[in-house]
Write an enzyme that holds these catalytic residues in place. Structure first.
Site, short mmCIF file in Angstrom:
data_model
loop_
_atom_site.label_atom_id
_atom_site.label_comp_id
_atom_site.label_asym_id
_atom_site.label_seq_id
_atom_site.Cartn_x
_atom_site.Cartn_y
_atom_site.Cartn_z
N ARG A 147 0.27 2.41 2.37
CA ARG A 147 -0.20 3.00 1.12
C ARG A 147 -1.18 2.03 0.47
O ARG A 147 -1.18 0.83 0.75
CB ARG A 147 0.97 3.25 0.17
CG ARG A 147 2.05 4.20 0.72
CD ARG A 147 3.19 4.33 -0.29
NE ARG A 147 4.19 5.28 0.16
CZ ARG A 147 5.32 4.93 0.79
NH1 ARG A 147 5.59 3.64 1.04
NH2 ARG A 147 6.19 5.86 1.17
N LYS A 171 7.67 1.88 -1.83
CA LYS A 171 8.15 2.63 -2.98
C LYS A 171 9.61 2.29 -3.26
O LYS A 171 10.41 2.14 -2.35
CB LYS A 171 8.04 4.13 -2.71
CG LYS A 171 6.65 4.71 -2.96
CD LYS A 171 6.68 6.22 -2.84
CE LYS A 171 5.33 6.82 -3.19
NZ LYS A 171 5.35 8.28 -3.07
N HIS A 240 -5.75 6.81 1.40
CA HIS A 240 -4.56 7.48 1.94
C HIS A 240 -4.89 8.29 3.19
O HIS A 240 -4.01 8.55 4.01
CB HIS A 240 -3.96 8.39 0.87
CG HIS A 240 -2.46 8.40 0.87
ND1 HIS A 240 -1.71 7.29 0.55
CD2 HIS A 240 -1.57 9.37 1.18
CE1 HIS A 240 -0.43 7.60 0.65
NE2 HIS A 240 -0.32 8.85 1.04
N ARG A 243 -3.91 6.55 6.26
CA ARG A 243 -2.47 6.63 6.51
C ARG A 243 -2.13 7.96 7.21
O ARG A 243 -1.37 7.99 8.17
CB ARG A 243 -1.73 6.49 5.18
CG ARG A 243 -0.21 6.63 5.22
CD ARG A 243 0.32 6.28 3.84
NE ARG A 243 1.66 6.75 3.59
CZ ARG A 243 2.76 6.08 3.88
NH1 ARG A 243 2.70 4.91 4.48
NH2 ARG A 243 3.96 6.57 3.58
N HIS A 266 8.98 6.78 4.86
CA HIS A 266 9.41 8.05 4.27
C HIS A 266 10.93 8.09 4.17
O HIS A 266 11.62 7.76 5.14
CB HIS A 266 8.96 9.24 5.14
CG HIS A 266 7.50 9.50 5.07
ND1 HIS A 266 6.81 10.21 6.04
CD2 HIS A 266 6.57 9.17 4.13
CE1 HIS A 266 5.53 10.28 5.70
NE2 HIS A 266 5.36 9.66 4.55
N TYR A 275 3.12 16.01 9.81
CA TYR A 275 2.14 15.54 10.79
C TYR A 275 2.26 16.26 12.13
O TYR A 275 1.30 16.34 12.88
CB TYR A 275 2.25 14.02 10.96
CG TYR A 275 1.93 13.31 9.67
CD1 TYR A 275 0.64 13.30 9.15
CD2 TYR A 275 2.93 12.68 8.93
CE1 TYR A 275 0.34 12.68 7.95
CE2 TYR A 275 2.65 12.05 7.73
CZ TYR A 275 1.35 12.06 7.25
OH TYR A 275 1.07 11.46 6.06
#
Length: 294
Positions: A147, A171, A240, A243, A266, A275
């Site tokens: 990120r 995160k 992004h 990514r 994630h 994806y």
């Protein structure tokens, strides 16, 4: 004219934001967005949070044109706030509970082809330290699938060159180890040899600005857009996008979904599964393009 938010509600919003960051491990940006949605509702309605009704929320949603995605995000924020008030025994029921969120089509992020990635990399001049820095940033963005915030906060002490691994704090302050390839490491080495003298307390940050301080997110966004334009890539991209491209290319080449989930950081496999959908879409478009009856 905006209606004032009562002092009691201001304190509740502050406590709610603290709860989001500390107990739910949400990022500062997400907690701020949730709080802003609550403030906007209270300013519009002009009532205490304990007096808000379902009709008030519906009226707010209908007060101006909003995209389905904006409506869905707003409802998520508001439901979370009133769920928290329920938990704190401030209210007896959640007025947002009965409001159905708009159905969203599945969002497919923009993805660069390997050729477009290569063109953007090649567009960066390598005759000064800033060009070397920008090339290293792009190699790390794509090579590790990080990120933006993870790249600007990347520390030299978290790059384990011999092991080919970088330690990332993502995160919710969650830590993960991500492999880093030879091309990204070589680009980093070339940049670090020419890097500007860091300012005080900034020596451990990998990527610095002209003043020797930590590079900002905005600077990285601007750099990526500039290099895409110079490379002749006309897609609407951001950092992004690298990514997204990293994850898509891994899956296209047979990488296990769980491994990609772990590398991206994630929480849910459902987030990573998008994806596989991009991969299928690419495959379908290729078939239709080349099929005589497509």
């Amino acid at each position: 004219m905006e209606k004032n938010i009562q002092h009691y509600d201001k304190k509740l919003i502050k406590d709610f934001r603290f709860y989001l960051k500390i107990e739910r491990n949400l990022s500062e940006n997400t907690a701020r967005a949730y709080s802003s949605d609550v403030e906007a509702l209270l300013e519009f309605v002009g009532k205490s949070s304990r007096e808000i009704s379902t009709d008030d929320i519906v009226d707010y949603l209908g007060s101006e044109e909003r995209s389905k995605r904006s409506q869905a995000r707003f409802l998520s924020s508001i439901r979370s706030f009133f769920d928290w008030l329920l938990m704190e025994k401030e209210i007896e029921s959640n007025p947002a509970e009965g409001i159905a969120a708009p159905k969203l089509g599945r969002y497919l992020p923009e993805v660069l082809s390997p050729e477009e990635i290569e063109a953007i990399m090649a567009s960066v001049p390598l005759n000064n330290w800033m060009g070397l820095r920008d090339r290293a940033i792009l190699e790390v963005l794509y090579g590790c699938g990080l990120r933006v915030s993870e790249v600007v906060n990347l520390r030299l002490s978290n790059i384990y060159r011999d092991e080919g691994i970088v330690r990332i704090i993502g995160k919710g302050n969650k830590e993960r180890l991500v492999p880093i390839g030879e091309m990204a490491l070589n680009a980093l080495e070339a940049y670090l040899e020419e890097r500007i003298e860091p300012a005080k307390d900034c020596a451990d940050y990998a990527f610095l600005n002209r003043g020797g301080r930590q590079l900002s997110r905005i600077s990285m966004f601007n750099m990526v857009k500039r290099q895409a334009m110079l490379a002749g890539v006309r897609k609407e991209i951001s950092p992004h996008t690298f990514r997204h491209s990293f994850a898509t290319h891994l899956i296209e080449n047979g990488a296990d979904l769980r491994v990609v989930q772990e590398m991206l950081g994630h929480e849910s496999i459902l987030t990573t599964e998008i994806y596989t959908h991009i991969d299928k879409t690419t495959w379908q478009n290729t078939i239709l393009k080349h099929h005589p009856r497509g």
